[in-house]
Write a protein that holds these residues in place. Structure first.
Motif, short mmCIF file in Angstrom:
data_model
loop_
_atom_site.label_atom_id
_atom_site.label_comp_id
_atom_site.label_asym_id
_atom_site.label_seq_id
_atom_site.Cartn_x
_atom_site.Cartn_y
_atom_site.Cartn_z
N ARG A 30 0.83 -1.22 0.00
CA ARG A 30 0.00 0.00 0.00
C ARG A 30 0.86 1.26 0.00
NH1 ARG A 30 -2.95 -2.79 3.92
NH2 ARG A 30 -2.30 -1.28 5.48
N SER A 31 1.92 1.28 0.80
CA SER A 31 2.75 2.48 0.85
C SER A 31 3.52 2.66 -0.46
CB SER A 31 3.69 2.46 2.05
OG SER A 31 4.59 1.40 1.99
N THR A 32 4.00 1.58 -1.06
CA THR A 32 4.73 1.67 -2.33
C THR A 32 3.78 2.07 -3.46
OG1 THR A 32 6.28 0.01 -1.51
CG2 THR A 32 6.36 0.48 -3.86
N MET A 36 4.16 5.28 -5.93
CA MET A 36 4.12 5.15 -7.40
C MET A 36 3.06 6.09 -7.98
SD MET A 36 6.47 3.19 -8.39
CE MET A 36 7.49 3.56 -6.98
N LYS A 37 1.88 6.12 -7.38
CA LYS A 37 0.82 7.00 -7.88
C LYS A 37 1.24 8.47 -7.77
CE LYS A 37 -3.45 5.85 -6.95
NZ LYS A 37 -4.71 5.34 -6.41
N HIS A 38 1.96 8.79 -6.70
CA HIS A 38 2.44 10.16 -6.48
C HIS A 38 3.35 10.61 -7.63
CE1 HIS A 38 4.23 13.62 -4.40
NE2 HIS A 38 5.41 13.12 -4.72
N TYR A 39 4.13 9.67 -8.18
CA TYR A 39 5.04 10.00 -9.29
C TYR A 39 4.39 9.84 -10.66
CZ TYR A 39 8.99 10.23 -6.06
OH TYR A 39 9.85 10.58 -5.06
N ASP A 73 3.28 -3.03 -12.33
CA ASP A 73 2.18 -3.21 -13.27
C ASP A 73 1.02 -2.35 -12.79
OD1 ASP A 73 3.59 -5.29 -14.63
OD2 ASP A 73 2.96 -6.69 -13.08
N ALA A 74 0.60 -1.41 -13.63
CA ALA A 74 -0.50 -0.52 -13.25
C ALA A 74 -1.55 -0.48 -14.35
CB ALA A 74 0.02 0.89 -12.99
N HIS A 108 12.83 9.90 -7.23
CA HIS A 108 14.16 9.47 -6.79
C HIS A 108 14.47 8.02 -7.18
CE1 HIS A 108 11.61 8.35 -3.33
NE2 HIS A 108 12.47 7.37 -3.16
N TYR A 109 13.62 7.44 -8.00
CA TYR A 109 13.83 6.07 -8.47
C TYR A 109 14.53 6.07 -9.83
CZ TYR A 109 10.72 4.54 -4.79
OH TYR A 109 10.16 4.31 -3.57
N SER A 110 15.30 5.04 -10.07
CA SER A 110 15.94 4.84 -11.37
C SER A 110 15.14 3.80 -12.13
CB SER A 110 17.37 4.32 -11.18
OG SER A 110 18.14 5.28 -10.49
#
Length: 120
Positions: A30-32, A36-39, A73-74, A108-110
């Motif tokens: 849920r936190s991840t 992901m949605k935030h980005y 996967d979204a 901040h993810y690659s």
């Protein structure tokens, strides 16, 4: 207006995959998903789909090729109406590529630059 969906898949190369990411009701999932949605969602709002964009739901996280890789996967949705041009997945892919520095950065993810996939 009809709600239409498209899938969005990509691989993050600096998010360690753990088994609790596979469990949709886990705190880690849920936190991840929230991160992901935030980005992802602001990028889609700035894209050609933007004015009709409804949101995304992370369907799952999977282990990547390397220990630090996590595949995302979204399923995203938008309202389709007669005034909207046909969904153009190639155009959206190009826009997202540009907005993620040639598919290398998401916040901040690659990203694995060969991992972005958009399917209408």
């Amino acid at each position: 207006a009809i709600t239409e969906h498209f899938t969005l898949n990509f691989t993050i190369t600096n998010l360690l995959f753990t088994t609790d990411l596979q469990t949709p009701n886990s705190h880690k999932f849920r936190s991840t998903e929230k991160i992901m949605k935030h980005y992802i969602e602001p990028l889609l709002q700035k894209s050609s789909v933007g004015p009709h964009f409804s949101g995304c739901k992370v369907m799952g996280f999977r282990s990547g090729r390397h220990r630090e890789d996590t595949k995302v996967d979204a399923v995203c949705s938008y309202k389709d109406n007669a005034s909207l041009a046909r969904f153009d997945r190639e155009k959206l892919h190009q826009e997202l590529s540009t907005m993620t520095n040639n598919v290398t950065k998401l916040g901040h993810y690659s990203l694995d630059r060969n991992s972005l996939y958009v399917n209408g």
